[in-house]
Design an enzyme around this catalytic site. Sequence first.
Site, PDB file in Angstrom:
ATOM      1  N   ASP A  38      23.254 -30.814   0.940  1.00  0.00           N
ATOM      2  CA  ASP A  38      23.652 -29.738   0.012  1.00  0.00           C
ATOM      3  C   ASP A  38      24.069 -30.307  -1.336  1.00  0.00           C
ATOM      4  O   ASP A  38      25.115 -29.946  -1.874  1.00  0.00           O
ATOM      5  CB  ASP A  38      24.776 -28.915   0.611  1.00  0.00           C
ATOM      6  CG  ASP A  38      24.881 -27.515  -0.004  1.00  0.00           C
ATOM      7  OD1 ASP A  38      23.902 -27.083  -0.655  1.00  0.00           O
ATOM      8  OD2 ASP A  38      25.924 -26.858   0.167  1.00  0.00           O
TER       9      ASP A  38
ATOM     10  N   LEU B 285      40.555 -22.110  -6.106  1.00  0.00           N
ATOM     11  CA  LEU B 285      39.729 -22.986  -6.939  1.00  0.00           C
ATOM     12  C   LEU B 285      38.252 -22.638  -6.850  1.00  0.00           C
ATOM     13  O   LEU B 285      37.491 -22.883  -7.784  1.00  0.00           O
ATOM     14  CB  LEU B 285      39.927 -24.453  -6.523  1.00  0.00           C
ATOM     15  CG  LEU B 285      41.319 -25.048  -6.740  1.00  0.00           C
ATOM     16  CD1 LEU B 285      41.392 -26.442  -6.134  1.00  0.00           C
ATOM     17  CD2 LEU B 285      41.663 -25.091  -8.209  1.00  0.00           C
TER      18      LEU B 285
END
Length: 748
Positions: A520, A397
Amino acid sequence: MAPSRRPQSASTAGFAVILLLYAISVCSLLPAVVAQSATFTRTVGGTDFTTFSFPSFDITLMKLPGNLTFSNNATVSSYALQITPDTRNDPDKFLVNRAGRIMFATPYVLWASNASNSSADGRRVASFSTVFKINLYRANASVKGEGLTFVVASGGGAEPPPGSVGGYLGLTNASTDGSAANGFAAVEFDSVKQPYDPDDNHVGLDVNGVQSKVAASLTPFGIELAPALTNTTDDGSSMVWVEYNGTSRHVWVYMSRNDIRPATPVLNASLDLSTVLLNKTAYFGFSASTGVAYQLNCVHMWNMTVEILPGAATSGKKEALSGWKLGVTIGVPSAFALALGLFLGLYIRNRRRRIGDDPNSLFHNTIDLTSMAGVPKEFDYKELRKGTNNFDEKMKLGEGGYGVVYRATVVGEHGQTVEVAVKQFSGANTKGQEDFLAELSIINLLRHRNLVKLLGWCHQNGVLLLVYDFMPNGSLDRHLFGGPESPVLTWEQRYKIVAGVASALNYLHHEYDQRVIHRDLKPSNIMLDKDFNARLGDFGLARALESDKTSYTDLIGVPGTLGYIAPECFHTGRATRESDVFGLGAVILEIVSGRRVSYSNQVGCSQLLEGVWQLHGAGEGRVLEAVDRRLADGEFDEDDAERLLLLGLACSHPNPGERPRAKEIVQILTRAAPAPEVPAAKPAFMWPVQPVSAFAGEDGEMPTSGVSTAMTSSSSYSYYASSAGWTTQNYLLSRDHDLITDRDPSTV
């Protein structure tokens, strides 16, 4: 004594190798067990389920009893089931008017009378779910052939009825079509229009006959069976999910050209198998046919989970073994296992000490995962390896500095087959272990609708894995920057995504027991569920702060991705809630504009941020020129667009004390508070910044009742821009966004 230990180990290993090679030579005549289906049984909530899985198909399946039964016209070729003949030689002789079947050899009890939890009619019907990949391939590019079916049949015979070619799909024939004595139910995928069919591209539910009880065209769903292929990278395959609820006695069928199960079924209908099947037991499998026109009817993979009713057996008949057969059957594999065990035991013991999977290793001594509060399920490595098809590249993915994420199929809480995302860390070394433990220890206690849910973990064979909910719509960056082929997010979807991320950030910063800093925030770490709700993920860099701390310092530098890292972090090395808000600001601007932040080499210089700020200062209404040009006039709310753009600028303020808190961001997005006041020109970044604590409120944060206009003169802005090597025209966006590039930001 130390020198004598090595020769002893070598001697033992050498003996094990000799024995192993002997066992291999003896066992080389045995069937290849890897070709068999992987079958296992689980109990969930007092209900038993059995699952079998064929990630692919090997030719040896045709020689192994107890797995699949094949009709004369069916074969295994190219690691797929070929339900009808697979040949290009003399097609008029070998492909025309053929029918084939392939059935799983083990029968299942699908209904029981007077069972516990039975319905009003005194019958309990088993539930099941299955997923398989089909490929209807035109051998003759100009015409389609007949289709194939997934069938539940009372009899397990492989040979289809005589005369079941053409439109009868290997199920029945002209004389028996529609007869209750057939005892089958099938989901047909038909690519030839008969007089009773809606078109030549449909799915239907067949009960004892080929005139479907319910049928639906696949064209509105963007799916074409046996397409005329022009793209060599597309083989025309489709994924199919069939789910049957024995309690409600209803069936749903889902289809997709990719591996993501859609939210809307292509077909749903009532189906009472207890009134269709001739016996309480039945077989699962596939049938197909060709007519005057023909095609190849293939199945590439097949997973299936079936509820085991009380008192039902989970396996078919077992042949009794005696005498020398029993000795060979048990003795040879035992010798092989013993040799393999001796050899691998020595190897694995040494390897585990190196990679940290040994109970005496630093990893296990540092933390006991099973004792962690709220720790989720521990998955077995074999199950995850099987579910990812041995971590096949096709199941990937995404990937990053942490490692790789794979899609996998596993057994869910209620025994049904479910899809998950498996995050494999790049290594079991010290850094990989730290990232694994940091993410697991933080996210396993977090509970919020806009966070990706952690389902479990695995640490075996030196591999570190985390298992998450599978997000059908992938990551946000795929939709924003995926190119012209990606569907454009609507304005409502974009606003909902921003609100969801802000809500998740508010939870991390203010509502959870500890203060959590994500560190992040970026589109690739924002996942989208089936309804396009945002789910913030990837907590590998996240840190939970102690109650008396407001920042986290990383000794190895500033982690994160350029363009989303607040400018003060490069000077302090500290991550704070204010630096998280800066990352959110960049994400907001990207969502509204459909453009990347496109970071420059100078600290603090995001072309997107500078361009939007220049448009904001250029005059009344000019800031709306930053809205994604793929959203035409009237396709977005101008007031809300301006609200988001101003909020993005406020969150991206160079000085951390001037950024809004997550609480205020949520209020602005719910329209409970007005859009923030933003200076006309971007303020200059000042260093050293005023410590946050000097202006802090009760919770140790900067007051942000409004964005200050301090240091907003054009001269200070010009000084900063010129010192960075940029001019105003570098930042200004044209109406067509020509001055903004789509370059990927660099990762630190």
